[in-house]
Design a protein around this motif. Structure first.
Motif, PDB file in Angstrom:
ATOM      1  N   VAL A 127       0.851  -1.175   0.000  1.00 23.01           N
ATOM      2  CA  VAL A 127       0.000   0.000   0.000  1.00 23.01           C
ATOM      3  C   VAL A 127       0.889   1.227   0.000  1.00 23.01           C
ATOM      4  O   VAL A 127       1.819   1.347   0.797  1.00 23.01           O
ATOM      5  CB  VAL A 127      -0.925   0.018   1.249  1.00 23.01           C
ATOM      6  CG1 VAL A 127      -1.740   1.295   1.296  1.00 23.01           C
ATOM      7  CG2 VAL A 127      -1.813  -1.197   1.251  1.00 23.01           C
ATOM      8  N   ALA A 128       0.586   2.138  -0.921  1.00 20.77           N
ATOM      9  CA  ALA A 128       1.298   3.409  -0.960  1.00 20.77           C
ATOM     10  C   ALA A 128       0.341   4.469  -0.434  1.00 20.77           C
ATOM     11  O   ALA A 128      -0.808   4.573  -0.891  1.00 20.77           O
ATOM     12  CB  ALA A 128       1.729   3.733  -2.385  1.00 20.77           C
ATOM     13  N   LEU A 129       0.774   5.238   0.519  1.00 23.81           N
ATOM     14  CA  LEU A 129      -0.075   6.272   1.110  1.00 23.81           C
ATOM     15  C   LEU A 129       0.534   7.624   0.785  1.00 23.81           C
ATOM     16  O   LEU A 129       1.696   7.883   1.121  1.00 23.81           O
ATOM     17  CB  LEU A 129      -0.166   6.066   2.632  1.00 23.81           C
ATOM     18  CG  LEU A 129      -0.940   7.116   3.398  1.00 23.81           C
ATOM     19  CD1 LEU A 129      -2.405   7.133   2.983  1.00 23.81           C
ATOM     20  CD2 LEU A 129      -0.812   6.870   4.890  1.00 23.81           C
ATOM     21  N   TYR A 130      -0.245   8.469   0.156  1.00 27.38           N
ATOM     22  CA  TYR A 130       0.207   9.806  -0.176  1.00 27.38           C
ATOM     23  C   TYR A 130      -0.622  10.811   0.606  1.00 27.38           C
ATOM     24  O   TYR A 130      -1.840  10.889   0.451  1.00 27.38           O
ATOM     25  CB  TYR A 130       0.037  10.076  -1.674  1.00 27.38           C
ATOM     26  CG  TYR A 130       0.338  11.502  -2.069  1.00 27.38           C
ATOM     27  CD1 TYR A 130       1.643  11.974  -2.052  1.00 27.38           C
ATOM     28  CD2 TYR A 130      -0.671  12.362  -2.456  1.00 27.38           C
ATOM     29  CE1 TYR A 130       1.930  13.275  -2.420  1.00 27.38           C
ATOM     30  CE2 TYR A 130      -0.409  13.670  -2.820  1.00 27.38           C
ATOM     31  CZ  TYR A 130       0.910  14.127  -2.799  1.00 27.38           C
ATOM     32  OH  TYR A 130       1.189  15.417  -3.143  1.00 27.38           O
ATOM     33  N   GLN A 131       0.041  11.516   1.513  1.00 27.94           N
ATOM     34  CA  GLN A 131      -0.617  12.571   2.279  1.00 27.94           C
ATOM     35  C   GLN A 131       0.285  13.799   2.255  1.00 27.94           C
ATOM     36  O   GLN A 131       1.238  13.889   3.043  1.00 27.94           O
ATOM     37  CB  GLN A 131      -0.877  12.112   3.710  1.00 27.94           C
ATOM     38  CG  GLN A 131      -1.955  11.037   3.794  1.00 27.94           C
ATOM     39  CD  GLN A 131      -2.300  10.714   5.230  1.00 27.94           C
ATOM     40  OE1 GLN A 131      -1.433  10.475   6.041  1.00 27.94           O
ATOM     41  NE2 GLN A 131      -3.606  10.710   5.514  1.00 27.94           N
ATOM     42  N   PRO A 132       0.006  14.707   1.353  1.00 26.93           N
ATOM     43  CA  PRO A 132       0.897  15.874   1.182  1.00 26.93           C
ATOM     44  C   PRO A 132       1.015  16.763   2.424  1.00 26.93           C
ATOM     45  O   PRO A 132       1.998  17.454   2.601  1.00 26.93           O
ATOM     46  CB  PRO A 132       0.279  16.639   0.013  1.00 26.93           C
ATOM     47  CG  PRO A 132      -1.131  16.183  -0.067  1.00 26.93           C
ATOM     48  CD  PRO A 132      -1.139  14.773   0.480  1.00 26.93           C
ATOM     49  N   ASN A 133       0.043  16.710   3.309  1.00 27.86           N
ATOM     50  CA  ASN A 133       0.053  17.563   4.512  1.00 27.86           C
ATOM     51  C   ASN A 133       0.428  16.765   5.758  1.00 27.86           C
ATOM     52  O   ASN A 133       0.195  17.211   6.872  1.00 27.86           O
ATOM     53  CB  ASN A 133      -1.293  18.245   4.713  1.00 27.86           C
ATOM     54  CG  ASN A 133      -1.628  19.156   3.549  1.00 27.86           C
ATOM     55  OD1 ASN A 133      -0.751  19.833   3.010  1.00 27.86           O
ATOM     56  ND2 ASN A 133      -2.879  19.162   3.137  1.00 27.86           N
ATOM     57  N   GLY A 134       0.983  15.555   5.566  1.00 28.90           N
ATOM     58  CA  GLY A 134       1.367  14.756   6.721  1.00 28.90           C
ATOM     59  C   GLY A 134       0.213  13.925   7.241  1.00 28.90           C
ATOM     60  O   GLY A 134      -0.893  13.960   6.726  1.00 28.90           O
ATOM     61  N   LEU A 135       0.497  13.157   8.292  1.00 31.43           N
ATOM     62  CA  LEU A 135      -0.546  12.311   8.893  1.00 31.43           C
ATOM     63  C   LEU A 135      -1.439  13.135   9.709  1.00 31.43           C
ATOM     64  O   LEU A 135      -1.984  13.475  10.423  1.00 31.43           O
ATOM     65  CB  LEU A 135       0.071  11.172   9.694  1.00 31.43           C
ATOM     66  CG  LEU A 135       0.856  10.177   8.849  1.00 31.43           C
ATOM     67  CD1 LEU A 135       1.617   9.194   9.739  1.00 31.43           C
ATOM     68  CD2 LEU A 135      -0.123   9.393   7.991  1.00 31.43           C
TER      69      LEU A 135
END
Length: 135
Positions: A127-135
């Motif tokens: 799984v790739a998780l992309y969160q540009p603003n962090g968790l």
């Protein structure tokens, strides 16, 4: 594109498409044999994808459209042996099988589309998780 509508139209046609559905089911074993048997020609897998695409299109008039047909046929004319439209149909991502020598020609022919390179991995699902603003 609404996958649920496309799938409903396929389901409505199931009783009249038993031959096609049986052939598609049989293709699973054929594809496994091609992939695991080193005596088989791997290009047969591409040809099998093309056969599968034609069966999938026959299940409902909503699976493909003029734009998808033009893209698919352009890839075939440029050297692809077959392809797979991911999902229910109607658009989205298309994977093509072609010999390495034909890749650039196909990419150039379809240069108006986004090319997403990929490679096969032996790691299994990730799984790739992309969160540009962090968790």
């Amino acid at each position: 594109r609404f996958a649920s509508e496309i799938e409903k139209s396929k389901i409505v046609n199931f009783n009249s498409k038993k031959i096609e559905l049986t052939k598609m089911h049989e293709m699973v074993d054929v594809s496994i044999d091609i992939l695991v048997n080193q005596e088989k020609n791997i290009d047969d897998f591409g040809l099998l994808l093309n056969e599968g695409w034609n069966y999938k299109k026959s299940l409902s008039s909503l699976v493909s459209n003029n734009e998808v047909d033009v893209i698919y046929n352009s890839a075939l004319k440029s050297g692809a042996l077959g392809g797979k439209l991911l999902g229910a149909g109607g658009g989205g991502f298309i994977l093509f099988y072609a010999s390495k020598e034909k890749h650039k020609e196909i990419i150039n022919k379809l240069n108006h589309l986004i090319h997403v390179p990929f490679k096969f991995e032996n790691l299994g699902s990730t799984v790739a998780l992309y969160q540009p603003n962090g968790l």
